[in-house]
Design a protein around this motif. Structure first.
Motif, PDB file in Angstrom:
ATOM      1  N   ILE A  49       0.770  -1.151  -0.135  1.00  0.00           N
ATOM      2  CA  ILE A  49       0.114   0.040   0.178  1.00  0.00           C
ATOM      3  C   ILE A  49       0.936   1.169  -0.134  1.00  0.00           C
ATOM      4  O   ILE A  49       0.457   2.141  -0.550  1.00  0.00           O
ATOM      5  CB  ILE A  49      -0.940  -0.249   1.090  1.00  0.00           C
ATOM      6  N   LEU A  50       1.944   1.290   0.734  1.00  0.00           N
ATOM      7  CA  LEU A  50       2.725   2.305   1.021  1.00  0.00           C
ATOM      8  C   LEU A  50       3.575   2.659  -0.446  1.00  0.00           C
ATOM      9  O   LEU A  50       3.736   3.952  -0.979  1.00  0.00           O
ATOM     10  CB  LEU A  50       3.746   2.214   1.969  1.00  0.00           C
ATOM     11  N   SER A  51       4.009   1.706  -1.135  1.00  0.00           N
ATOM     12  CA  SER A  51       4.601   1.670  -2.351  1.00  0.00           C
ATOM     13  C   SER A  51       3.783   2.439  -3.569  1.00  0.00           C
ATOM     14  O   SER A  51       4.166   3.062  -4.173  1.00  0.00           O
ATOM     15  CB  SER A  51       5.177   0.543  -2.862  1.00  0.00           C
ATOM     16  N   VAL A  52       2.242   2.052  -3.325  1.00  0.00           N
ATOM     17  CA  VAL A  52       1.404   2.547  -4.192  1.00  0.00           C
ATOM     18  C   VAL A  52       1.267   4.163  -3.992  1.00  0.00           C
ATOM     19  O   VAL A  52       0.834   5.118  -4.990  1.00  0.00           O
ATOM     20  CB  VAL A  52       0.101   1.905  -4.337  1.00  0.00           C
ATOM     21  N   TRP A  53       1.542   4.496  -2.821  1.00  0.00           N
ATOM     22  CA  TRP A  53       1.295   5.836  -2.366  1.00  0.00           C
ATOM     23  C   TRP A  53       2.346   6.766  -2.681  1.00  0.00           C
ATOM     24  O   TRP A  53       2.487   7.870  -2.275  1.00  0.00           O
ATOM     25  CB  TRP A  53       0.886   5.724  -0.789  1.00  0.00           C
ATOM     26  N   GLY A  54       3.304   6.173  -3.212  1.00  0.00           N
ATOM     27  CA  GLY A  54       4.750   7.094  -3.597  1.00  0.00           C
ATOM     28  C   GLY A  54       5.964   6.902  -3.014  1.00  0.00           C
ATOM     29  O   GLY A  54       6.734   7.454  -3.130  1.00  0.00           O
ATOM     30  N   ILE A  55       6.075   5.622  -2.123  1.00  0.00           N
ATOM     31  CA  ILE A  55       7.464   5.559  -1.549  1.00  0.00           C
ATOM     32  C   ILE A  55       8.072   4.742  -2.704  1.00  0.00           C
ATOM     33  O   ILE A  55       7.645   3.498  -2.882  1.00  0.00           O
ATOM     34  CB  ILE A  55       7.255   4.805  -0.169  1.00  0.00           C
ATOM     35  N   ASN A  56       8.929   4.987  -3.180  1.00  0.00           N
ATOM     36  CA  ASN A  56       9.877   4.378  -4.301  1.00  0.00           C
ATOM     37  C   ASN A  56      11.321   4.609  -4.060  1.00  0.00           C
ATOM     38  O   ASN A  56      11.835   5.102  -2.867  1.00  0.00           O
ATOM     39  CB  ASN A  56       9.490   5.123  -5.703  1.00  0.00           C
ATOM     40  N   GLU A  57      12.189   4.139  -4.898  1.00  0.00           N
ATOM     41  CA  GLU A  57      13.641   4.256  -5.077  1.00  0.00           C
ATOM     42  C   GLU A  57      14.243   5.493  -4.698  1.00  0.00           C
ATOM     43  O   GLU A  57      15.196   5.816  -4.263  1.00  0.00           O
ATOM     44  CB  GLU A  57      14.399   3.461  -5.978  1.00  0.00           C
ATOM     45  N   GLU A  58      13.642   6.484  -5.020  1.00  0.00           N
ATOM     46  CA  GLU A  58      14.044   7.950  -5.070  1.00  0.00           C
ATOM     47  C   GLU A  58      13.642   8.509  -3.739  1.00  0.00           C
ATOM     48  O   GLU A  58      14.257   9.744  -3.329  1.00  0.00           O
ATOM     49  CB  GLU A  58      13.139   8.873  -5.956  1.00  0.00           C
ATOM     50  N   SER A  59      12.849   8.133  -2.732  1.00  0.00           N
ATOM     51  CA  SER A  59      12.604   8.216  -1.349  1.00  0.00           C
ATOM     52  C   SER A  59      13.982   8.368  -0.565  1.00  0.00           C
ATOM     53  O   SER A  59      14.710   7.430  -0.755  1.00  0.00           O
ATOM     54  CB  SER A  59      11.264   7.614  -0.952  1.00  0.00           C
ATOM     55  N   PRO A  60      14.060   9.342   0.468  1.00  0.00           N
ATOM     56  CA  PRO A  60      15.134   9.097   1.254  1.00  0.00           C
ATOM     57  C   PRO A  60      15.276   7.990   2.280  1.00  0.00           C
ATOM     58  O   PRO A  60      14.293   7.310   2.624  1.00  0.00           O
ATOM     59  CB  PRO A  60      15.143  10.662   2.049  1.00  0.00           C
ATOM     60  N   LEU A  61      16.663   7.525   2.698  1.00  0.00           N
ATOM     61  CA  LEU A  61      16.475   6.114   3.191  1.00  0.00           C
ATOM     62  C   LEU A  61      15.711   6.163   4.700  1.00  0.00           C
ATOM     63  O   LEU A  61      15.412   5.343   5.040  1.00  0.00           O
ATOM     64  CB  LEU A  61      18.150   6.081   3.391  1.00  0.00           C
ATOM     65  N   TRP A  62      16.131   7.543   5.261  1.00  0.00           N
ATOM     66  CA  TRP A  62      15.361   7.721   6.608  1.00  0.00           C
ATOM     67  C   TRP A  62      13.938   7.452   6.543  1.00  0.00           C
ATOM     68  O   TRP A  62      13.226   6.838   7.461  1.00  0.00           O
ATOM     69  CB  TRP A  62      15.608   8.922   7.302  1.00  0.00           C
ATOM     70  N   LEU A  63      13.161   7.851   5.502  1.00  0.00           N
ATOM     71  CA  LEU A  63      11.809   7.627   5.444  1.00  0.00           C
ATOM     72  C   LEU A  63      11.595   6.180   5.068  1.00  0.00           C
ATOM     73  O   LEU A  63      10.378   5.569   5.801  1.00  0.00           O
ATOM     74  CB  LEU A  63      11.062   8.622   4.085  1.00  0.00           C
ATOM     75  N   LYS A  64      12.144   5.636   4.469  1.00  0.00           N
ATOM     76  CA  LYS A  64      11.996   4.040   4.174  1.00  0.00           C
ATOM     77  C   LYS A  64      12.177   3.313   5.616  1.00  0.00           C
ATOM     78  O   LYS A  64      11.328   2.470   5.761  1.00  0.00           O
ATOM     79  CB  LYS A  64      12.925   3.502   3.123  1.00  0.00           C
ATOM     80  N   ILE A  65      13.148   3.789   6.290  1.00  0.00           N
ATOM     81  CA  ILE A  65      13.287   2.838   7.655  1.00  0.00           C
ATOM     82  C   ILE A  65      12.228   3.256   8.605  1.00  0.00           C
ATOM     83  O   ILE A  65      11.802   2.340   9.248  1.00  0.00           O
ATOM     84  CB  ILE A  65      14.714   3.507   7.964  1.00  0.00           C
ATOM     85  N   VAL A  66      11.622   4.536   8.640  1.00  0.00           N
ATOM     86  CA  VAL A  66      10.674   4.777   9.449  1.00  0.00           C
ATOM     87  C   VAL A  66       9.529   4.089   8.999  1.00  0.00           C
ATOM     88  O   VAL A  66       8.392   3.575  10.053  1.00  0.00           O
ATOM     89  CB  VAL A  66      10.333   6.510   9.586  1.00  0.00           C
ATOM     90  N   ILE A  67       9.148   3.929   7.687  1.00  0.00           N
ATOM     91  CA  ILE A  67       7.780   3.249   7.314  1.00  0.00           C
ATOM     92  C   ILE A  67       7.871   1.765   7.684  1.00  0.00           C
ATOM     93  O   ILE A  67       7.068   1.269   8.065  1.00  0.00           O
ATOM     94  CB  ILE A  67       7.766   3.733   5.925  1.00  0.00           C
ATOM     95  N   THR A  68       9.276   1.327   7.544  1.00  0.00           N
ATOM     96  CA  THR A  68       9.451  -0.182   7.752  1.00  0.00           C
ATOM     97  C   THR A  68       9.360  -0.351   9.179  1.00  0.00           C
ATOM     98  O   THR A  68       8.560  -1.304   9.706  1.00  0.00           O
ATOM     99  CB  THR A  68      10.843  -0.722   7.118  1.00  0.00           C
TER     100      THR A  68
END
Length: 169
Positions: free
Chosen positions: A18-37
């Motif tokens: 769901i989050l990947s559909v909402w715009g979290i992709n490879e261009e998103s910052p690393l800290w955002l990916k870690i927080v979402i995970t």
């Protein structure tokens, strides 16, 4: 235990999808990916803990009245078991290294406020042989578990059999 892990992984995968559909992709910052995970893992764990009671209600003990051929099983109090409701009783066994759940009986729930356990009277044995396996030892209770739902086809089958019996009398 494996069911909990699989449920956790499934919930985690759904959240990340769901989050990947909402715009979290490879261009998103690393800290955002870690927080979402981390948030997805916490949500998954909370969901597994909250739904654990609904899916795995274990039988603690049983009582068998030989004269009436009546079985009663007992389990700990659970918010999903309501007084007077009908529940399904399953037998868990392993065959060819695969775990199976087989519906063996249906029962009525009786709750006494003074008793720490919930009493379930079996009124319809679907597989009498597997129900009688509970008599083999006290350890056999661990193979039985209760689900607070009953398939509509089972209830309609009971009603149809009773109406046919009344019509033939």
């Amino acid at each position: 235990m494996m069911q909990k892990i699989l449920a956790l992984v499934a919930i985690f995968a759904d959240i990340l999808t769901i989050l990947s559909v909402w715009g979290i992709n490879e261009e998103s910052p690393l800290w955002l990916k870690i927080v979402i995970t981390i948030i997805a893992i916490v949500i998954g764990i909370v969901m597994v803990v909250l739904t654990h009671d609904a899916y795995d209600i274990m039988v603690k003990r049983y009582h068998y009245k030989e004269k009436e051929n009546e079985f009663r099983v007992y389990t700990k109090k659970n918010k999903y078991l309501v007084d007077g409701s009908v529940v399904s009783i399953y037998y868990k066994y392993e065959e060819h290294e695969e775990e199976h759940d087989e519906l063996v009986a249906l029962g009525y729930v009786f709750i006494d406020d003074n008793d720490p356990d919930i009493q379930i009277k079996i009124f319809n044995m679907i597989n009498e042989k597997l129900v009688r396996n509970i008599l083999s030892s006290n350890k056999s209770c661990k193979k039985y578990h209760i689900k607070p739902n009953v398939e509509f086809s089972r209830i309609s089958e009971i009603v149809m059999n009773e109406s046919e019996a009344n019509d033939s009398v």
